[in-house]
Design a protein around this motif. Structure first.
Motif, PDB file in Angstrom:
ATOM      1  N   ASP A 149      34.407  48.803  15.822  1.00  0.00           N
ATOM      2  CA  ASP A 149      34.639  49.503  17.096  1.00  0.00           C
ATOM      3  C   ASP A 149      33.633  49.095  18.162  1.00  0.00           C
ATOM      4  OD1 ASP A 149      32.333  50.697  16.225  1.00  0.00           O
ATOM      5  OD2 ASP A 149      33.026  52.765  16.521  1.00  0.00           O
ATOM      6  N   ASP A 150      33.015  47.934  17.980  1.00  0.00           N
ATOM      7  CA  ASP A 150      31.960  47.504  18.894  1.00  0.00           C
ATOM      8  C   ASP A 150      32.426  46.390  19.820  1.00  0.00           C
ATOM      9  OD1 ASP A 150      32.216  45.552  16.973  1.00  0.00           O
ATOM     10  OD2 ASP A 150      30.060  45.282  16.651  1.00  0.00           O
ATOM     11  N   TRP A 151      33.714  46.344  20.120  1.00  0.00           N
ATOM     12  CA  TRP A 151      34.224  45.257  20.944  1.00  0.00           C
ATOM     13  C   TRP A 151      35.250  45.768  21.948  1.00  0.00           C
ATOM     14  CZ3 TRP A 151      39.431  45.258  20.377  1.00  0.00           C
ATOM     15  CH2 TRP A 151      39.959  45.723  19.163  1.00  0.00           C
ATOM     16  N   HIS A 152      35.243  45.130  23.103  1.00  0.00           N
ATOM     17  CA  HIS A 152      36.298  45.295  24.106  1.00  0.00           C
ATOM     18  C   HIS A 152      36.421  43.957  24.813  1.00  0.00           C
ATOM     19  CE1 HIS A 152      38.951  47.457  26.883  1.00  0.00           C
ATOM     20  NE2 HIS A 152      38.453  46.647  27.803  1.00  0.00           N
ATOM     21  N   LEU A 153      37.635  43.470  24.944  1.00  0.00           N
ATOM     22  CA  LEU A 153      37.870  42.118  25.439  1.00  0.00           C
ATOM     23  C   LEU A 153      38.326  42.125  26.893  1.00  0.00           C
ATOM     24  CD1 LEU A 153      37.848  41.820  22.339  1.00  0.00           C
ATOM     25  CD2 LEU A 153      39.748  40.214  22.537  1.00  0.00           C
ATOM     26  N   ALA A 154      38.029  41.027  27.589  1.00  0.00           N
ATOM     27  CA  ALA A 154      38.501  40.831  28.958  1.00  0.00           C
ATOM     28  C   ALA A 154      38.678  39.341  29.209  1.00  0.00           C
ATOM     29  CB  ALA A 154      37.516  41.420  29.965  1.00  0.00           C
ATOM     30  N   PRO A 155      39.727  38.955  29.961  1.00  0.00           N
ATOM     31  CA  PRO A 155      39.852  37.544  30.333  1.00  0.00           C
ATOM     32  C   PRO A 155      38.699  37.134  31.240  1.00  0.00           C
ATOM     33  CG  PRO A 155      41.864  38.778  30.811  1.00  0.00           C
ATOM     34  CD  PRO A 155      40.787  39.781  30.525  1.00  0.00           C
ATOM     35  N   GLY A 156      38.299  35.886  31.175  1.00  0.00           N
ATOM     36  CA  GLY A 156      37.224  35.427  32.039  1.00  0.00           C
ATOM     37  C   GLY A 156      36.961  33.951  31.887  1.00  0.00           C
ATOM     38  N   LEU A 157      35.783  33.563  32.303  1.00  0.00           N
ATOM     39  CA  LEU A 157      35.356  32.170  32.191  1.00  0.00           C
ATOM     40  C   LEU A 157      33.927  32.141  31.666  1.00  0.00           C
ATOM     41  CD1 LEU A 157      36.913  32.343  35.333  1.00  0.00           C
ATOM     42  CD2 LEU A 157      37.095  29.922  34.673  1.00  0.00           C
ATOM     43  N   ILE A 158      33.667  31.207  30.802  1.00  0.00           N
ATOM     44  CA  ILE A 158      32.323  30.930  30.308  1.00  0.00           C
ATOM     45  C   ILE A 158      31.993  29.494  30.694  1.00  0.00           C
ATOM     46  CG2 ILE A 158      30.849  30.663  28.285  1.00  0.00           C
ATOM     47  CD1 ILE A 158      31.487  33.541  28.731  1.00  0.00           C
ATOM     48  N   ASP A 159      30.933  29.342  31.463  1.00  0.00           N
ATOM     49  CA  ASP A 159      30.596  28.010  31.981  1.00  0.00           C
ATOM     50  C   ASP A 159      31.819  27.329  32.591  1.00  0.00           C
ATOM     51  OD1 ASP A 159      28.004  28.369  31.278  1.00  0.00           O
ATOM     52  OD2 ASP A 159      28.034  27.049  29.534  1.00  0.00           O
ATOM     53  N   ARG A 160      32.581  28.131  33.354  1.00  0.00           N
ATOM     54  CA  ARG A 160      33.730  27.657  34.129  1.00  0.00           C
ATOM     55  C   ARG A 160      34.913  27.246  33.265  1.00  0.00           C
ATOM     56  NH1 ARG A 160      32.503  25.847  39.638  1.00  0.00           N
ATOM     57  NH2 ARG A 160      30.708  27.096  40.225  1.00  0.00           N
ATOM     58  N   ARG A 161      34.930  27.650  32.017  1.00  0.00           N
ATOM     59  CA  ARG A 161      36.062  27.367  31.136  1.00  0.00           C
ATOM     60  C   ARG A 161      36.763  28.677  30.771  1.00  0.00           C
ATOM     61  NH1 ARG A 161      33.542  22.982  26.810  1.00  0.00           N
ATOM     62  NH2 ARG A 161      31.996  22.087  28.234  1.00  0.00           N
ATOM     63  N   PRO A 162      38.094  28.666  30.699  1.00  0.00           N
ATOM     64  CA  PRO A 162      38.817  29.889  30.329  1.00  0.00           C
ATOM     65  C   PRO A 162      38.334  30.415  28.983  1.00  0.00           C
ATOM     66  CG  PRO A 162      40.337  28.212  31.131  1.00  0.00           C
ATOM     67  CD  PRO A 162      39.000  27.532  30.986  1.00  0.00           C
ATOM     68  N   ALA A 163      38.099  31.714  28.923  1.00  0.00           N
ATOM     69  CA  ALA A 163      37.560  32.320  27.709  1.00  0.00           C
ATOM     70  C   ALA A 163      37.903  33.798  27.695  1.00  0.00           C
ATOM     71  CB  ALA A 163      36.041  32.134  27.646  1.00  0.00           C
ATOM     72  N   ILE A 164      37.667  34.416  26.558  1.00  0.00           N
ATOM     73  CA  ILE A 164      37.758  35.860  26.426  1.00  0.00           C
ATOM     74  C   ILE A 164      36.341  36.383  26.270  1.00  0.00           C
ATOM     75  CG2 ILE A 164      38.535  37.762  24.969  1.00  0.00           C
ATOM     76  CD1 ILE A 164      40.959  36.024  24.235  1.00  0.00           C
ATOM     77  N   VAL A 165      35.920  37.233  27.189  1.00  0.00           N
ATOM     78  CA  VAL A 165      34.564  37.771  27.204  1.00  0.00           C
ATOM     79  C   VAL A 165      34.573  39.121  26.489  1.00  0.00           C
ATOM     80  CG1 VAL A 165      32.625  38.454  28.650  1.00  0.00           C
ATOM     81  CG2 VAL A 165      34.142  36.588  29.388  1.00  0.00           C
ATOM     82  N   VAL A 166      33.590  39.338  25.623  1.00  0.00           N
ATOM     83  CA  VAL A 166      33.546  40.548  24.806  1.00  0.00           C
ATOM     84  C   VAL A 166      32.285  41.341  25.145  1.00  0.00           C
ATOM     85  CG1 VAL A 166      33.652  41.490  22.467  1.00  0.00           C
ATOM     86  CG2 VAL A 166      34.708  39.266  22.967  1.00  0.00           C
ATOM     87  N   HIS A 167      32.441  42.652  25.270  1.00  0.00           N
ATOM     88  CA  HIS A 167      31.271  43.517  25.409  1.00  0.00           C
ATOM     89  C   HIS A 167      31.445  44.719  24.480  1.00  0.00           C
ATOM     90  CE1 HIS A 167      33.895  45.786  28.241  1.00  0.00           C
ATOM     91  NE2 HIS A 167      33.191  46.832  27.834  1.00  0.00           N
ATOM     92  N   ASP A 168      30.361  45.408  24.234  1.00  0.00           N
ATOM     93  CA  ASP A 168      30.376  46.601  23.393  1.00  0.00           C
ATOM     94  C   ASP A 168      30.773  47.788  24.267  1.00  0.00           C
ATOM     95  OD1 ASP A 168      29.839  48.842  21.828  1.00  0.00           O
ATOM     96  OD2 ASP A 168      28.041  47.969  20.932  1.00  0.00           O
ATOM     97  N   PRO A 169      31.885  48.482  23.959  1.00  0.00           N
ATOM     98  CA  PRO A 169      32.316  49.604  24.814  1.00  0.00           C
ATOM     99  C   PRO A 169      31.320  50.755  24.838  1.00  0.00           C
ATOM    100  CG  PRO A 169      33.585  49.545  22.779  1.00  0.00           C
ATOM    101  CD  PRO A 169      32.791  48.276  22.818  1.00  0.00           C
ATOM    102  N   HIS A 170      30.391  50.792  23.878  1.00  0.00           N
ATOM    103  CA  HIS A 170      29.382  51.849  23.854  1.00  0.00           C
ATOM    104  C   HIS A 170      28.204  51.536  24.776  1.00  0.00           C
ATOM    105  CE1 HIS A 170      31.675  53.357  20.495  1.00  0.00           C
ATOM    106  NE2 HIS A 170      31.461  52.247  19.814  1.00  0.00           N
TER     107      HIS A 170
END
Length: 308
Positions: free
Chosen positions: A247-268
């Motif tokens: 339960d420590d993940w929430h995903l969002a579309p984004g870019l990492i170093d200008r490349r398409p990626a899924i960025v993850v953060h902890d919802p807590h």
């Protein structure tokens, strides 16, 4: 706090330490974040850096089997990673060599906390404005905290050349940081945004059955530093099941170093700081590869992260 705080430097590695494959494995685990930090600043990308570290690790494991005594294993590993980074830059730029003729009469400034702070705060693309020998000297000395002698051993340059490169590199980095970033803003294509958004929406809803249907039959998953999976059944049965229990993940579309990626953060985490990311590759059959950095959180350090 010095760059070496909380870690051992090359100079603390016993000169007589045996380096069998098991000892090398342990050393690689301990040094991997530092090796990645070095390579990311050498090539300007946290993604490419992880590929280079993997390549260097394989080369080291192959070399250690037939090697005689290695006096300083940590410096030896960094030298392999340094050479792998240079090879990657050569492939990218098609340049035959990276010999830099420095003015050997130049004397480097003594290291101080100002240089460390400036190097630590510099974006990856700022390092790319330096000549290669300047870049490696600044990273090894000011970011990772190696001595001038250790820098020379890793890069294969003389002490005088290291001092000159360090002096000019510090000046160049300071100028690069002060310049405006005139690169065009990165954007996701509409097709990439739509695909990532659909995958992310199902993932966040924990609709793993729907995600399974988005996978190609021969999909491959790499959990970086952990394991590899192949095939829709294995991915759905192991990879998605593990996420279903967490339960420590929430995903969002984004870019990492200008490349398409899924960025993850902890919802807590109220600050919503990105903790790691995923890279997906698509074919007409669906998601063909997933590269998940959940177990390699060090990779996102210093990355240019954009959440869409």
């Amino acid at each position: 706090m010095s760059p070496k705080s909380g870690d051992q430097s090359a100079s603390t590695t016993p000169a007589s330490a045996p380096l069998d494959p098991e000892a090398l494995d342990r050393l690689l685990v301990r040094l991997r974040p530092r090796l990645h930090r070095y390579c990311a600043r050498m090539v300007g990308s946290v993604i490419d850096a992880e590929d280079i570290v993997q390549e260097a690790s394989i080369k080291a494991l192959e070399a250690v089997a037939g090697a005689t005594a290695i006096a300083t294993p940590e410096a030896w590993l960094f030298q392999i990673a340094h050479n792998a980074a240079l090879d990657a830059l050569r492939r990218r730029t098609r340049q035959p060599r990276f010999a830099d003729a420095e003015d050997l009469a130049m004397v480097s400034d003594p290291i101080d906390e100002t240089h460390q702070r400036e190097a630590a705060a510099a974006a990856l693309h700022a390092f790319m404005r330096l000549r290669v020998v300047q870049r490696s000297s600044v990273i090894l000395k000011d970011v990772l905290g190696y001595s001038l002698d250790e820098v020379g051993a890793i890069t294969g340059t003389s002490l005088a050349a290291v001092k000159a490169a360090l002096h000019r590199g510090r000046e160049g980095l300071r100028a690069a940081v002060a310049e405006p970033d005139d690169r065009p803003a990165p954007v996701l294509s509409e097709a990439e945004r739509a695909r990532l958004s659909a995958y992310v929406a199902r993932f966040n809803a924990r609709d793993f059955d729907a995600l399974r249907d988005m996978l190609a039959e021969d999909v491959r998953v790499e959990l970086v530093t952990r394991t590899r999976l192949k095939g829709r059944a294995d991915v759905a049965g192991r990879y998605f099941d593990n996420y279903a229990r967490a339960d420590d993940w929430h995903l969002a579309p984004g870019l990492i170093d200008r490349r398409p990626a899924i960025v993850v953060h902890d919802p807590h985490d109220a600050a919503r700081r990105p903790t790691y990311f995923m890279l997906l590759r698509w074919t007409d059959a669906g998601v063909a590869t997933i590269r998940d950095f959940r177990h390699a959180p060090y990779v996102i350090e210093g990355a240019e992260v954009i959440v869409r």
